[in-house]
Scaffold this active site. Structure first.
Site, PDB file in Angstrom:
ATOM      1  N   TRP A 269      14.987 -39.247 -16.930  1.00  0.00           N
ATOM      2  CA  TRP A 269      14.045 -38.341 -16.266  1.00  0.00           C
ATOM      3  C   TRP A 269      12.648 -38.903 -16.473  1.00  0.00           C
ATOM      4  O   TRP A 269      12.315 -39.332 -17.577  1.00  0.00           O
ATOM      5  CB  TRP A 269      14.137 -36.921 -16.834  1.00  0.00           C
ATOM      6  CG  TRP A 269      15.402 -36.226 -16.537  1.00  0.00           C
ATOM      7  CD1 TRP A 269      16.465 -36.058 -17.378  1.00  0.00           C
ATOM      8  CD2 TRP A 269      15.748 -35.585 -15.310  1.00  0.00           C
ATOM      9  NE1 TRP A 269      17.451 -35.345 -16.762  1.00  0.00           N
ATOM     10  CE2 TRP A 269      17.033 -35.031 -15.486  1.00  0.00           C
ATOM     11  CE3 TRP A 269      15.098 -35.403 -14.086  1.00  0.00           C
ATOM     12  CZ2 TRP A 269      17.683 -34.323 -14.477  1.00  0.00           C
ATOM     13  CZ3 TRP A 269      15.736 -34.698 -13.100  1.00  0.00           C
ATOM     14  CH2 TRP A 269      17.011 -34.175 -13.292  1.00  0.00           C
TER      15      TRP A 269
ATOM     16  N   SER B 200      16.109 -43.151 -12.444  1.00  0.00           N
ATOM     17  CA  SER B 200      14.972 -42.238 -12.320  1.00  0.00           C
ATOM     18  C   SER B 200      15.018 -41.030 -13.253  1.00  0.00           C
ATOM     19  O   SER B 200      14.074 -40.233 -13.259  1.00  0.00           O
ATOM     20  CB  SER B 200      14.875 -41.733 -10.876  1.00  0.00           C
ATOM     21  OG  SER B 200      16.045 -41.015 -10.520  1.00  0.00           O
TER      22      SER B 200
ATOM     23  N   ASP C  42      21.067 -40.146  -5.161  1.00  0.00           N
ATOM     24  CA  ASP C  42      21.010 -39.231  -6.310  1.00  0.00           C
ATOM     25  C   ASP C  42      22.021 -38.091  -6.282  1.00  0.00           C
ATOM     26  O   ASP C  42      22.218 -37.432  -7.303  1.00  0.00           O
ATOM     27  CB  ASP C  42      19.603 -38.628  -6.410  1.00  0.00           C
ATOM     28  CG  ASP C  42      18.519 -39.677  -6.597  1.00  0.00           C
ATOM     29  OD1 ASP C  42      18.836 -40.760  -7.125  1.00  0.00           O
ATOM     30  OD2 ASP C  42      17.369 -39.413  -6.202  1.00  0.00           O
TER      31      ASP C  42
ATOM     32  N   ALA D 216       7.322 -36.797  -8.471  1.00  0.00           N
ATOM     33  CA  ALA D 216       7.145 -36.932  -9.919  1.00  0.00           C
ATOM     34  C   ALA D 216       7.162 -38.422 -10.244  1.00  0.00           C
ATOM     35  O   ALA D 216       8.151 -39.109  -9.982  1.00  0.00           O
ATOM     36  CB  ALA D 216       8.250 -36.204 -10.667  1.00  0.00           C
TER      37      ALA D 216
ATOM     38  N   GLU E  89       0.825  -1.201   0.000  1.00  0.00           N
ATOM     39  CA  GLU E  89       0.000   0.000   0.000  1.00  0.00           C
ATOM     40  C   GLU E  89       0.864   1.258   0.000  1.00  0.00           C
ATOM     41  O   GLU E  89       0.564   2.236  -0.693  1.00  0.00           O
ATOM     42  CB  GLU E  89      -0.916   0.018   1.233  1.00  0.00           C
ATOM     43  CG  GLU E  89      -1.829  -1.195   1.351  1.00  0.00           C
ATOM     44  CD  GLU E  89      -1.242  -2.317   2.194  1.00  0.00           C
ATOM     45  OE1 GLU E  89      -2.000  -2.918   2.971  1.00  0.00           O
ATOM     46  OE2 GLU E  89      -0.027  -2.596   2.061  1.00  0.00           O
TER      47      GLU E  89
ATOM     48  N   ARG F  86      10.448 -24.404  -5.768  1.00  0.00           N
ATOM     49  CA  ARG F  86      11.556 -24.228  -4.826  1.00  0.00           C
ATOM     50  C   ARG F  86      11.763 -22.761  -4.474  1.00  0.00           C
ATOM     51  O   ARG F  86      12.123 -22.421  -3.351  1.00  0.00           O
ATOM     52  CB  ARG F  86      12.838 -24.810  -5.415  1.00  0.00           C
ATOM     53  CG  ARG F  86      12.855 -26.329  -5.471  1.00  0.00           C
ATOM     54  CD  ARG F  86      14.136 -26.832  -6.106  1.00  0.00           C
ATOM     55  NE  ARG F  86      14.163 -28.293  -6.189  1.00  0.00           N
ATOM     56  CZ  ARG F  86      15.130 -28.989  -6.759  1.00  0.00           C
ATOM     57  NH1 ARG F  86      16.161 -28.350  -7.311  1.00  0.00           N
ATOM     58  NH2 ARG F  86      15.084 -30.304  -6.784  1.00  0.00           N
TER      59      ARG F  86
ATOM     60  N   CYS G  43      -0.097   0.645   7.860  1.00  0.00           N
ATOM     61  CA  CYS G  43      -0.522   1.114   6.542  1.00  0.00           C
ATOM     62  C   CYS G  43      -1.819   1.920   6.625  1.00  0.00           C
ATOM     63  O   CYS G  43      -2.032   2.847   5.835  1.00  0.00           O
ATOM     64  CB  CYS G  43      -0.703  -0.071   5.596  1.00  0.00           C
ATOM     65  SG  CYS G  43       0.853  -0.849   5.116  1.00  0.00           S
TER      66      CYS G  43
ATOM     67  N   ASN H 174       8.550 -39.829   2.486  1.00  0.00           N
ATOM     68  CA  ASN H 174       7.217 -39.264   2.229  1.00  0.00           C
ATOM     69  C   ASN H 174       6.159 -39.933   3.097  1.00  0.00           C
ATOM     70  O   ASN H 174       5.285 -39.271   3.665  1.00  0.00           O
ATOM     71  CB  ASN H 174       6.853 -39.435   0.756  1.00  0.00           C
ATOM     72  CG  ASN H 174       7.680 -38.566  -0.167  1.00  0.00           C
ATOM     73  OD1 ASN H 174       8.243 -37.561   0.253  1.00  0.00           O
ATOM     74  ND2 ASN H 174       7.759 -38.951  -1.430  1.00  0.00           N
TER      75      ASN H 174
ATOM     76  N   GLY I  11      12.189 -39.846  -1.097  1.00  0.00           N
ATOM     77  CA  GLY I  11      11.663 -41.119  -1.558  1.00  0.00           C
ATOM     78  C   GLY I  11      10.438 -41.564  -0.781  1.00  0.00           C
ATOM     79  O   GLY I  11       9.933 -40.864   0.105  1.00  0.00           O
TER      80      GLY I  11
END
Length: 361
Positions: free
Chosen positions: A172, A170, A202, A156, A54, A186, A86, A297, A293
């Site tokens: 791609w 893996s 990796d 993915a 603002e 990211r 503000c 997860n 992995g």
């Protein structure tokens, strides 16, 4: 009302210029218009500690701000923080109307800015594109209302949910367009988190490689410190790195100044992830994007730490029971015991599809 919607959309477009630069503050854009709806000026909150959206819009407008209408995607602040309120400048500038996307969830504001504007005789319209504005600042809302870090998982996979072959190949699975989108994600999050298993398999950099982006903080859950400190993820590129280790580990190596250990209690499965995420919040990490992995997860999901899932799917099928899945660690006997998710947005990334899901905590 459509005109209001269009200009709030412009506020969001302005605000989006600061992705990755304002945390722990919200993303805010502001637009000033005249009586005919013509845009006089615009501005956005560019960096934490700098002037708010603002203020930037009003300063650009100068005397033209008098009797103008101010559009902003988030309620103007009414308290002293790193910058003055503000609402005081809005009142002082003799703006006649303020159109707001959503109320500020910050307990220090939370309607107080709206009240002060109305008390000063300024017309206030609220709730314009409210749901879209809330999604836009979903990280900030969780931070403010639940006092915790917002955590998302990115994966993915092939159509049958695999992230690698049985031989751990893996690259791609998804297209270059999808990978570019990952770098955009990211840039939006304060930190990237992964496991020692991913680093060992990796050797990822986990940096942001888009023009104008910034490298997020990197976090590696490595209970027994199995990873090599010369791995790419530990490279000094201007971002902090945290290594979460067993609090009982001894004879720890000396670390470069940009790397820090976080000593954590452990469980039979690994690092106590709830403790780790809470520690990261205390260190100012407001949002985390996990890229790891299936085991990691699965652990995050089992601990109910996940708010959102970004699932990129490629039109490929491996069809191998031994191929590596993006999530594991569950063994429900009934479909009713499955983790239920809420569908978010769907986006096409060249030949791939990105589907957003939200957990139902």
């Amino acid at each position: 009302m459509k005109k209001y919607n269009d200009i709030i959309e412009s506020c969001l477009a302005e605000a989006s210029k600061a992705w990755g630069k304002v945390s722990p503050n919200p993303l805010v854009g502001a637009v000033l218009t005249d009586d005919d709806g013509k845009i006089i000026s615009s501005g956005f909150h560019e960096k934490c500690g700098c002037a708010h959206a603002e203020v930037n819009a009003i300063k650009k407008a100068g005397k033209k701000a008098e009797n103008a209408t101010l559009f902003v995607n988030l309620e103007p602040c009414s308290h002293f923080g790193k910058t003055p309120p503000c609402v005081d400048l809005i009142i002082k500038s003799h703006i006649k109307k303020v159109v707001i996307g959503m109320q500020d969830p910050n307990p220090k504001v939370n309607g107080e800015g709206i009240r002060k504007l109305r008390e000063a005789g300024i017309e206030v319209v609220t709730g314009i594109l409210e749901e879209k504005c809330k999604k836009f600042n979903e990280i900030f809302i969780v931070n403010q209302t639940e006092n915790r870090t917002f955590l998302a998982v990115k994966t993915a996979t092939t159509l049958d949910g695999k992230i690698a072959t049985a031989q751990k190949h893996s690259k791609w699975i998804t297209s270059e367009k999808a990978r570019e989108k990952v770098h955009m994600l990211r840039n939006k999050y304060d930190a990237i988190m992964t496991s020692s298993a991913t680093v060992l398999a990796d050797n990822p950099e986990m940096t942001c490689r888009i023009k104008g982006g910034r490298n997020p903080v990197r976090i590696v859950a490595d209970r027994n410190l199995k990873t090599d400190l010369n791995a790419k993820i530990y490279t000094d590129n201007g971002a902090k790195v945290y290594i979460a280790i067993d609090e009982n580990l001894k004879n720890l190596p000396k670390l470069p100044s940009h790397i820090e250990f976080i000593k954590c209690p452990t469980t039979p499965e690994g690092i106590d992830l709830k403790f780790l995420v809470k520690e990261l919040y205390n260190k100012g990490i407001m949002s985390i994007l996990a890229e790891a992995g299936g085991k990691f997860n699965g652990a995050l999901l089992k601990e109910h730490l996940v708010d959102k899932i970004y699932h990129f799917t490629a039109p490929k099928i491996l069809g191998d029971d031994n191929a590596i899945s993006w999530v594991n660690g569950f063994a429900p006997e009934r479909i009713s015991d499955a983790i239920n998710l809420k569908l978010g947005e769907i986006e096409r990334c060249n030949k791939d599809i990105l589907v957003e899901y939200y957990t139902q905590k």
